[in-house]
Scaffold this active site. Sequence first.
Site, PDB file in Angstrom:
ATOM      1  N   GLU A   1       0.815  -1.294   0.042  1.00 56.82           N
ATOM      2  CA  GLU A   1      -0.110  -0.010  -0.037  1.00 56.82           C
ATOM      3  C   GLU A   1       0.867   1.184   0.119  1.00 56.82           C
ATOM      4  OE1 GLU A   1      -3.573   2.374   1.961  1.00 56.82           O
ATOM      5  OE2 GLU A   1      -3.154   0.496   2.999  1.00 56.82           O
TER       6      GLU A   1
ATOM      7  N   GLU B   1       4.727   5.184   3.789  1.00 58.81           N
ATOM      8  CA  GLU B   1       4.136   6.410   4.237  1.00 58.81           C
ATOM      9  C   GLU B   1       5.311   7.366   4.493  1.00 58.81           C
ATOM     10  OE1 GLU B   1       2.317   9.399   4.580  1.00 58.81           O
ATOM     11  OE2 GLU B   1       0.829   7.952   4.048  1.00 58.81           O
TER      12      GLU B   1
ATOM     13  N   ASP C   1      -3.360  12.066  -3.185  1.00 55.03           N
ATOM     14  CA  ASP C   1      -3.423  13.770  -3.096  1.00 55.03           C
ATOM     15  C   ASP C   1      -3.923  13.941  -4.670  1.00 55.03           C
ATOM     16  OD1 ASP C   1      -3.361  16.476  -3.410  1.00 55.03           O
ATOM     17  OD2 ASP C   1      -1.668  16.674  -1.917  1.00 55.03           O
TER      18      ASP C   1
ATOM     19  N   ASP D   1     -11.602   9.767  -4.199  1.00 59.08           N
ATOM     20  CA  ASP D   1     -13.093  10.498  -3.994  1.00 59.08           C
ATOM     21  C   ASP D   1     -13.085  12.093  -4.889  1.00 59.08           C
ATOM     22  OD1 ASP D   1     -11.118  11.826  -2.591  1.00 59.08           O
ATOM     23  OD2 ASP D   1     -12.560  12.192  -0.842  1.00 59.08           O
TER      24      ASP D   1
ATOM     25  N   THR E   1     -12.885   4.255   5.004  1.00 62.26           N
ATOM     26  CA  THR E   1     -12.122   5.104   6.016  1.00 62.26           C
ATOM     27  C   THR E   1     -13.111   6.082   6.769  1.00 62.26           C
ATOM     28  OG1 THR E   1     -11.504   6.822   4.532  1.00 62.26           O
ATOM     29  CG2 THR E   1      -9.884   4.745   4.694  1.00 62.26           C
ATOM     30  N   LYS E   2     -13.040   6.834   7.795  1.00 57.71           N
ATOM     31  CA  LYS E   2     -13.776   7.512   8.407  1.00 57.71           C
ATOM     32  C   LYS E   2     -13.814   8.658   7.527  1.00 57.71           C
ATOM     33  CE  LYS E   2     -12.604   6.864  13.197  1.00 57.71           C
ATOM     34  NZ  LYS E   2     -11.974   7.545  14.365  1.00 57.71           N
TER      35      LYS E   2
ATOM     36  N   GLU F   1     -13.831   8.682   4.239  1.00 56.73           N
ATOM     37  CA  GLU F   1     -14.759   8.219   3.116  1.00 56.73           C
ATOM     38  C   GLU F   1     -16.081   8.060   3.519  1.00 56.73           C
ATOM     39  OE1 GLU F   1     -15.188   4.403   0.215  1.00 56.73           O
ATOM     40  OE2 GLU F   1     -13.514   4.445   1.596  1.00 56.73           O
TER      41      GLU F   1
END
Length: 244
Positions: free
Chosen positions: A74, A99, A149, A185, A222-223, A225
């Site tokens: 990921e 990350e 991003d 999104d 995810t929160k 999302e």
Amino acid sequence: MTDQKDPNASKDTGPESPVTTRRGIRSFVLRQGRMTEGQKKAYERSWPVYGLTREHGMIDPREVFGREAMLNLEIGFGMGKSLADMAEAAPEQDFIGVEVHLPGVGALLKEVEDRGLENVRVYSIDANDVIDLCLPDACLDRVMVFFPDPWHKKRHHKRRLIQPEFVQRIRHKLRVGGILHLATDWENYSEHMMEVMSDAEGFANTEAAGEFSPRPDDRPITKFEKRGERLGHGVWDLLFHRTN
């Protein structure tokens, strides 16, 4: 723990500078912020066990994890909860997360400790370096890039991570049949992703040509999302498999 350090190796004091060793346009802005005390302590305890660096060179995943298993990468795991959810739900699989933001690294390592996960390893350098310098060809079963991003201003679109050259470098790290799973999104970015992937040599859509995929059950919501869905924002998933 399955990957004890070589006592003769140089001391690993933590993540390296995330600045890429490759030339090119950076696709992220480094917003380090502050670690919470819990994140900092988890990082100090667990980075020497679960952290990977450029100094490790080209890894052998079987040595890193102590077994042969389905291997997931990921890129940009944020605060790490979704990656931890996936790793906990699939203990028979192995997961490498990338990350550059240290609070996210600390947060993931805290999740790893709290859940007792043994199937997660972490890089805190530019993903380009991980791809080019650390992963052997055809070692990955799945690559995931969730909500990168969007660089929504048109003049910044060149900074978007999903570009033809990047996708081809990912392709070589996937086994034939392996999956590249993208999600965003931002509708404009989803259209850009679809254009790039539809034109990409060696990839085929798991759905009909030009079609987005339903969210797979194994991609956690995810929160962020959930909040977007409440506000009426769409989410677009793309799943393409390597054909050659």
